[in-house]
Write a protein that holds these residues in place. Structure first.
Motif, PDB file in Angstrom:
ATOM      1  N   UNK A 118       0.798  -1.192  -0.049  1.00  0.00           N
ATOM      2  CA  UNK A 118      -0.140  -0.020  -0.070  1.00  0.00           C
ATOM      3  C   UNK A 118       0.917   1.224  -0.014  1.00  0.00           C
ATOM      4  N   UNK A 119       2.075   1.320   0.786  1.00  0.00           N
ATOM      5  CA  UNK A 119       2.961   2.356   0.623  1.00  0.00           C
ATOM      6  C   UNK A 119       3.302   2.732  -0.889  1.00  0.00           C
ATOM      7  N   UNK A 120       3.771   1.575  -1.395  1.00  0.00           N
ATOM      8  CA  UNK A 120       4.313   1.760  -2.708  1.00  0.00           C
ATOM      9  C   UNK A 120       3.186   2.292  -3.861  1.00  0.00           C
ATOM     10  N   UNK A 121       2.162   1.679  -3.830  1.00  0.00           N
ATOM     11  CA  UNK A 121       1.013   1.988  -4.352  1.00  0.00           C
ATOM     12  C   UNK A 121       0.522   3.322  -4.296  1.00  0.00           C
ATOM     13  N   UNK A 122       0.749   3.876  -3.003  1.00  0.00           N
ATOM     14  CA  UNK A 122       0.356   5.180  -2.831  1.00  0.00           C
ATOM     15  C   UNK A 122       1.393   6.296  -3.547  1.00  0.00           C
ATOM     16  N   UNK A 123       2.641   6.086  -3.390  1.00  0.00           N
ATOM     17  CA  UNK A 123       3.596   6.493  -4.213  1.00  0.00           C
ATOM     18  C   UNK A 123       3.528   6.471  -5.653  1.00  0.00           C
ATOM     19  N   UNK A 124       3.372   5.355  -6.435  1.00  0.00           N
ATOM     20  CA  UNK A 124       2.843   5.192  -7.831  1.00  0.00           C
ATOM     21  C   UNK A 124       1.567   5.865  -7.944  1.00  0.00           C
ATOM     22  N   UNK A 125       0.548   5.932  -7.406  1.00  0.00           N
ATOM     23  CA  UNK A 125      -0.595   6.675  -7.758  1.00  0.00           C
ATOM     24  C   UNK A 125      -0.550   8.089  -7.586  1.00  0.00           C
ATOM     25  N   UNK A 126       0.273   8.655  -6.548  1.00  0.00           N
ATOM     26  CA  UNK A 126       0.528  10.224  -6.418  1.00  0.00           C
ATOM     27  C   UNK A 126       1.536  10.705  -7.637  1.00  0.00           C
ATOM     28  N   UNK A 127       2.575   9.707  -8.024  1.00  0.00           N
ATOM     29  CA  UNK A 127       3.360  10.163  -9.156  1.00  0.00           C
ATOM     30  C   UNK A 127       2.698  10.233 -10.487  1.00  0.00           C
ATOM     31  N   UNK A 128       1.847   8.979 -10.654  1.00  0.00           N
ATOM     32  CA  UNK A 128       1.315   8.888 -11.968  1.00  0.00           C
ATOM     33  C   UNK A 128      -0.110   9.838 -12.055  1.00  0.00           C
ATOM     34  N   UNK A 129      -0.750  10.148 -11.258  1.00  0.00           N
ATOM     35  CA  UNK A 129      -1.827  10.863 -11.130  1.00  0.00           C
ATOM     36  C   UNK A 129      -2.873  10.310 -11.993  1.00  0.00           C
ATOM     37  N   UNK A 130      -3.151  11.039 -13.208  1.00  0.00           N
ATOM     38  CA  UNK A 130      -4.409  10.603 -14.006  1.00  0.00           C
ATOM     39  C   UNK A 130      -3.866   9.600 -15.322  1.00  0.00           C
ATOM     40  N   UNK A 131      -2.534   9.329 -15.215  1.00  0.00           N
ATOM     41  CA  UNK A 131      -2.095   8.471 -16.129  1.00  0.00           C
ATOM     42  C   UNK A 131      -2.433   7.085 -16.309  1.00  0.00           C
ATOM     43  N   UNK A 132      -2.661   6.356 -15.106  1.00  0.00           N
ATOM     44  CA  UNK A 132      -2.967   5.272 -14.961  1.00  0.00           C
ATOM     45  C   UNK A 132      -2.358   4.137 -15.826  1.00  0.00           C
ATOM     46  N   UNK A 133      -0.969   3.877 -15.578  1.00  0.00           N
ATOM     47  CA  UNK A 133      -0.402   2.775 -16.376  1.00  0.00           C
ATOM     48  C   UNK A 133      -0.877   1.387 -15.987  1.00  0.00           C
ATOM     49  N   UNK A 134      -0.817   0.329 -16.971  1.00  0.00           N
ATOM     50  CA  UNK A 134      -0.987  -0.885 -16.550  1.00  0.00           C
ATOM     51  C   UNK A 134       0.126  -1.232 -15.655  1.00  0.00           C
ATOM     52  N   UNK A 135      -0.095  -2.116 -14.436  1.00  0.00           N
ATOM     53  CA  UNK A 135       0.945  -2.406 -13.637  1.00  0.00           C
ATOM     54  C   UNK A 135       0.957  -3.756 -13.182  1.00  0.00           C
ATOM     55  N   UNK A 136       1.969  -4.260 -12.574  1.00  0.00           N
ATOM     56  CA  UNK A 136       2.154  -5.469 -11.885  1.00  0.00           C
ATOM     57  C   UNK A 136       2.803  -5.164 -10.603  1.00  0.00           C
ATOM     58  N   UNK A 137       2.464  -5.722  -9.482  1.00  0.00           N
ATOM     59  CA  UNK A 137       3.189  -5.500  -8.259  1.00  0.00           C
ATOM     60  C   UNK A 137       3.544  -7.167  -7.899  1.00  0.00           C
ATOM     61  N   UNK A 138       4.876  -7.305  -7.936  1.00  0.00           N
ATOM     62  CA  UNK A 138       5.612  -8.558  -7.719  1.00  0.00           C
ATOM     63  C   UNK A 138       6.434  -8.554  -6.327  1.00  0.00           C
ATOM     64  N   UNK A 139       6.139  -9.617  -5.410  1.00  0.00           N
ATOM     65  CA  UNK A 139       6.787  -9.932  -4.174  1.00  0.00           C
ATOM     66  C   UNK A 139       8.233 -10.612  -4.653  1.00  0.00           C
ATOM     67  N   UNK A 140       9.265 -10.041  -4.391  1.00  0.00           N
ATOM     68  CA  UNK A 140      10.537 -10.787  -4.599  1.00  0.00           C
ATOM     69  C   UNK A 140      11.381 -11.180  -3.017  1.00  0.00           C
TER      70      UNK A 140
END
Length: 114
Positions: free
Chosen positions: A74-96
């Motif tokens: 959720x922390x990373x998703x928040x940063x992603x959402x704030x940075x990209x705003x209305x762009x909404x790129x397709x994404x994958x979130x993968x645990x490593x």
């Protein structure tokens, strides 16, 4: 040069941004232990790579997020959402299991179209 790859490569209208982390220009990991701050810096580094090719975050169509502590998504998703705003790129979130440097919590790849 140390590893033999480019931060970003443009082929025609398509740009591939290599896996990028939250480091400063010398390679020092910023904000150890802070997934949100590392994600913000990672996206800034991606944005800087795109700027060198005359593009911006608005050109990004896909990201892939690698996270060493998946429960902090959720922390990373928040940063992603704030940075990209209305762009909404397709994404994958993968645990490593881990990244190159144990202080690195987040690595992001991006694809953009000019």
């Amino acid at each position: 040069p140390k590893v033999g790859y480019a931060r970003a490569v443009m082929v025609g209208d398509l740009v591939h941004v290599s896996g990028t982390t939250g480091t400063d220009p010398t390679g020092k990991v910023l904000a150890p232990g802070d997934a949100y701050a590392q994600a913000v810096q990672t996206i800034r580094n991606i944005e800087n790579a795109l700027k060198r090719l005359g593009l911006g975050l608005e050109h990004v169509v896909r990201t892939r997020i690698y996270l060493t502590q998946i429960d902090r998504w959720e922390e990373v998703a928040k940063a992603h959402a704030e940075s990209f705003g209305e762009v909404h790129p397709a994404t994958s979130l993968i645990g490593v299991n881990r990244l190159v440097d144990p202080e690195m919590l987040v690595e992001i790849e991006a694809e953009a179209v000019a």
